[in-house]
Design a protein around this motif. Sequence first.
Motif, PDB file in Angstrom:
ATOM      1  N   ARG A  68      -1.208   7.222  13.052  1.00 13.99           N
ATOM      2  CA  ARG A  68      -2.605   7.651  13.041  1.00 13.99           C
ATOM      3  C   ARG A  68      -3.048   8.059  11.630  1.00 13.99           C
ATOM      4  N   PHE A  69      -2.080   8.253  10.758  1.00 11.60           N
ATOM      5  CA  PHE A  69      -2.361   8.532   9.345  1.00 11.60           C
ATOM      6  C   PHE A  69      -2.123   7.234   8.574  1.00 11.60           C
ATOM      7  N   SER A  70      -3.192   6.600   8.157  1.00 14.13           N
ATOM      8  CA  SER A  70      -3.145   5.227   7.667  1.00 14.13           C
ATOM      9  C   SER A  70      -3.187   5.134   6.147  1.00 14.13           C
ATOM     10  N   ARG A  71      -2.471   4.146   5.630  1.00 13.42           N
ATOM     11  CA  ARG A  71      -2.609   3.767   4.221  1.00 13.42           C
ATOM     12  C   ARG A  71      -3.664   2.679   4.068  1.00 13.42           C
ATOM     13  N   SER A  91      -0.752  -4.273  -1.638  1.00 17.90           N
ATOM     14  CA  SER A  91       0.587  -3.744  -1.892  1.00 17.90           C
ATOM     15  C   SER A  91       1.094  -2.972  -0.679  1.00 17.90           C
ATOM     16  N   LEU A  92       2.383  -2.662  -0.683  1.00 17.81           N
ATOM     17  CA  LEU A  92       2.968  -1.849   0.376  1.00 17.81           C
ATOM     18  C   LEU A  92       2.276  -0.499   0.492  1.00 17.81           C
ATOM     19  N   PHE A  93       1.745  -0.004  -0.636  1.00 16.07           N
ATOM     20  CA  PHE A  93       1.111   1.310  -0.650  1.00 16.07           C
ATOM     21  C   PHE A  93      -0.229   1.337   0.075  1.00 16.07           C
ATOM     22  N   THR A  94      -0.805   0.153   0.334  1.00 11.23           N
ATOM     23  CA  THR A  94      -2.108   0.115   0.996  1.00 11.23           C
ATOM     24  C   THR A  94      -2.057  -0.769   2.244  1.00 11.23           C
ATOM     25  N   MET A  95      -0.925  -0.742   2.939  1.00 14.13           N
ATOM     26  CA  MET A  95      -0.754  -1.523   4.164  1.00 14.13           C
ATOM     27  C   MET A  95      -0.208  -0.659   5.283  1.00 14.13           C
ATOM     28  N   ASP A  96      -0.543  -1.030   6.496  1.00 12.50           N
ATOM     29  CA  ASP A  96       0.033  -0.453   7.710  1.00 12.50           C
ATOM     30  C   ASP A  96       0.760  -1.565   8.456  1.00 12.50           C
ATOM     31  N   GLU A 231       0.658 -15.298  -3.600  1.00 11.91           N
ATOM     32  CA  GLU A 231       0.586 -15.042  -5.034  1.00 11.91           C
ATOM     33  C   GLU A 231       0.226 -13.588  -5.316  1.00 11.91           C
ATOM     34  N   ILE A 232      -0.821 -13.082  -4.619  1.00 12.86           N
ATOM     35  CA  ILE A 232      -1.243 -11.708  -4.866  1.00 12.86           C
ATOM     36  C   ILE A 232      -0.185 -10.715  -4.391  1.00 12.86           C
ATOM     37  N   GLU A 233       0.524 -11.054  -3.319  1.00 11.28           N
ATOM     38  CA  GLU A 233       1.598 -10.176  -2.853  1.00 11.28           C
ATOM     39  C   GLU A 233       2.740 -10.118  -3.858  1.00 11.28           C
ATOM     40  N   LEU A 234       3.062 -11.253  -4.452  1.00  9.84           N
ATOM     41  CA  LEU A 234       4.101 -11.285  -5.485  1.00  9.84           C
ATOM     42  C   LEU A 234       3.707 -10.428  -6.681  1.00  9.84           C
ATOM     43  N   ILE A 235       2.474 -10.578  -7.117  1.00  9.90           N
ATOM     44  CA  ILE A 235       2.011  -9.847  -8.293  1.00  9.90           C
ATOM     45  C   ILE A 235       1.963  -8.352  -8.018  1.00  9.90           C
ATOM     46  N   THR A 236       1.373  -7.970  -6.890  1.00  8.62           N
ATOM     47  CA  THR A 236       1.266  -6.536  -6.578  1.00  8.62           C
ATOM     48  C   THR A 236       2.637  -5.925  -6.289  1.00  8.62           C
ATOM     49  N   MET A 237       3.544  -6.717  -5.709  1.00 11.92           N
ATOM     50  CA  MET A 237       4.898  -6.193  -5.493  1.00 11.92           C
ATOM     51  C   MET A 237       5.596  -5.981  -6.831  1.00 11.92           C
ATOM     52  N   GLY A 238       5.405  -6.908  -7.754  1.00 13.33           N
ATOM     53  CA  GLY A 238       5.976  -6.721  -9.075  1.00 13.33           C
ATOM     54  C   GLY A 238       5.440  -5.472  -9.748  1.00 13.33           C
ATOM     55  N   ILE A 239       4.129  -5.251  -9.625  1.00 10.56           N
ATOM     56  CA  ILE A 239       3.522  -4.049 -10.196  1.00 10.56           C
ATOM     57  C   ILE A 239       4.089  -2.803  -9.537  1.00 10.56           C
ATOM     58  N   THR A 240       4.164  -2.830  -8.220  1.00 13.45           N
ATOM     59  CA  THR A 240       4.689  -1.672  -7.474  1.00 13.45           C
ATOM     60  C   THR A 240       6.097  -1.325  -7.916  1.00 13.45           C
ATOM     61  N   LEU A 241       6.961  -2.327  -7.981  1.00  7.45           N
ATOM     62  CA  LEU A 241       8.356  -2.080  -8.349  1.00  7.45           C
ATOM     63  C   LEU A 241       8.484  -1.656  -9.803  1.00  7.45           C
ATOM     64  N   LEU A 242       7.681  -2.253 -10.663  1.00 10.76           N
ATOM     65  CA  LEU A 242       7.772  -1.936 -12.082  1.00 10.76           C
ATOM     66  C   LEU A 242       7.318  -0.507 -12.363  1.00 10.76           C
ATOM     67  N   ILE A 290       8.400  14.922  -8.025  1.00 11.46           N
ATOM     68  CA  ILE A 290       7.875  14.014  -9.045  1.00 11.46           C
ATOM     69  C   ILE A 290       6.383  14.262  -9.271  1.00 11.46           C
ATOM     70  N   GLY A 291       5.774  15.006  -8.371  1.00 10.18           N
ATOM     71  CA  GLY A 291       4.370  15.374  -8.498  1.00 10.18           C
ATOM     72  C   GLY A 291       4.133  16.640  -7.711  1.00 10.18           C
ATOM     73  N   ASP A 292       2.984  17.262  -7.911  1.00 11.00           N
ATOM     74  CA  ASP A 292       2.728  18.535  -7.253  1.00 11.00           C
ATOM     75  C   ASP A 292       2.018  18.388  -5.916  1.00 11.00           C
ATOM     76  N   GLY A 293       2.060  17.196  -5.343  1.00 14.04           N
ATOM     77  CA  GLY A 293       1.456  16.968  -4.038  1.00 14.04           C
ATOM     78  C   GLY A 293       2.302  16.027  -3.222  1.00 14.04           C
ATOM     79  N   GLY A 294       1.715  14.902  -2.857  1.00 10.85           N
ATOM     80  CA  GLY A 294       2.449  13.927  -2.062  1.00 10.85           C
ATOM     81  C   GLY A 294       1.565  12.748  -1.704  1.00 10.85           C
ATOM     82  N   PRO A 295       2.067  11.849  -0.859  1.00 12.67           N
ATOM     83  CA  PRO A 295       1.321  10.640  -0.498  1.00 12.67           C
ATOM     84  C   PRO A 295       0.001  10.955   0.207  1.00 12.67           C
ATOM     85  N   PHE A 296      -0.943  10.022   0.067  1.00 10.61           N
ATOM     86  CA  PHE A 296      -2.294  10.161   0.616  1.00 10.61           C
ATOM     87  C   PHE A 296      -2.446   9.250   1.824  1.00 10.61           C
TER      88      PHE A 296
END
Length: 408
Positions: A68-71, A91-96, A231-242, A290-296
């Motif tokens: 119920r808490f969605s990215r 990216s994985l960060f903006t998917m459910d 293509e976009i998944e490859l690029i965004t995954m590369g960005i995410t991992l990097l 690693i930060g003073d909060g957490g995931p959104f």
Amino acid sequence: MDTASPHPAEPETGLRYPFPRPSAVEVPPVYEKLRGECPVAKVRLPSGDDGYVVSRYDDVRTVLSDLRFSRAAMLDEGAPRLTAAPPMGGSLFTMDPPEHTRLRKLVSREFTARRVRNLRPRIQEMTDELLDGMERLSPPVDLNPVFAFPLPVMVICELLGVPFEDRDRFRGWSDAFVSLTSHTPEEVMEQRMSMVQYLGELVERKRKEPTDDLMGALVSVHDEDGERLSEIELITMGITLLVAGHETTVSMIGTCVLTLLRHPEYLAALRERPETIDHVVEELLRLNPIGDGGPFRITLEDVEIADTVIPRGSGVIAAVCSANQDAGRFGAATGAFDPSRPSASSHLAFGHGAHFCLGAALARAELRIALSSLIRRFPRLSLAGEVGDLSMTTGMMVHALSRLPVAW
């Protein structure tokens, strides 16, 4: 704050995220107050939107794992934003699930425990090379540029198959990607486009000349039905991992070394019993966020947490920083470094649920090798200066020590 009220404190009370830190070695003290009095607190986000901060361990786990808490909803038009710049889609960060499940399955097939194990000797080799260079310097030196920064960058370049000579460009890209307030939206978008172009060119090279590194494997990966990463998944995954693969570890190496130097009795015990490094690292991960909060996240419906109803369409921060210091889970003196703490490994430093960090095994391997090698090579390592003179970078989701002067 009135704990009997079904609604948390309003932003007008002055509760603005991110919360201030009193020093480089203390998390924001407001979290202890929130855990005790207002575990679901309404705040003003860096974007200017209103949102909620959830601070207790069990509640943070719920936010991280409850669908119920969605990215994905972060991309919806009109959704609250954490920062002024919009989140990056694809990216994985903006998917459910199920989209997230499909993409993670494809990536996990290549980003395996075996790949990390096979990389360990190379991580050790790169660590030794950096420590050789450090040993040739005259102390005091800043540990960040000679060790804490280059090692994770070298590792992620090795893993992904990215040219190490491009490392200086990663700094600007990464800082923009994890910016809360340190960059304007225009600066963030400019850096994103630069990185998208870079990764797009890298993907194209690996299509023409296949390689056995992780990015090369992802270019050619397919599942049982022959489905490939787009293509976009490859690029965004590369960005995410990097970005995620080095920014967080840079932060952790510095803060973990500082924690050990501030506790010479535990540092001596680790030298005497190097086999305890695994559990020591878990306590260091718990203690040093690693930060003073957490995931959104964004709520897909009204959700009740800690007797507070968070309305549908609300932005929610799962404050891992606070959860990892919840006395209800970790016992007394949670702000103290205690390598014998039996519950340390229950920390949420790598998240929880479907979005548990893909690179957790790699991060643990890097920290164990880096810390063990450093204290073995420099048995008289010490902080060159006063703790009170140290500061953390600000305005970003991931922060690090601005400098860490050491001597030996």
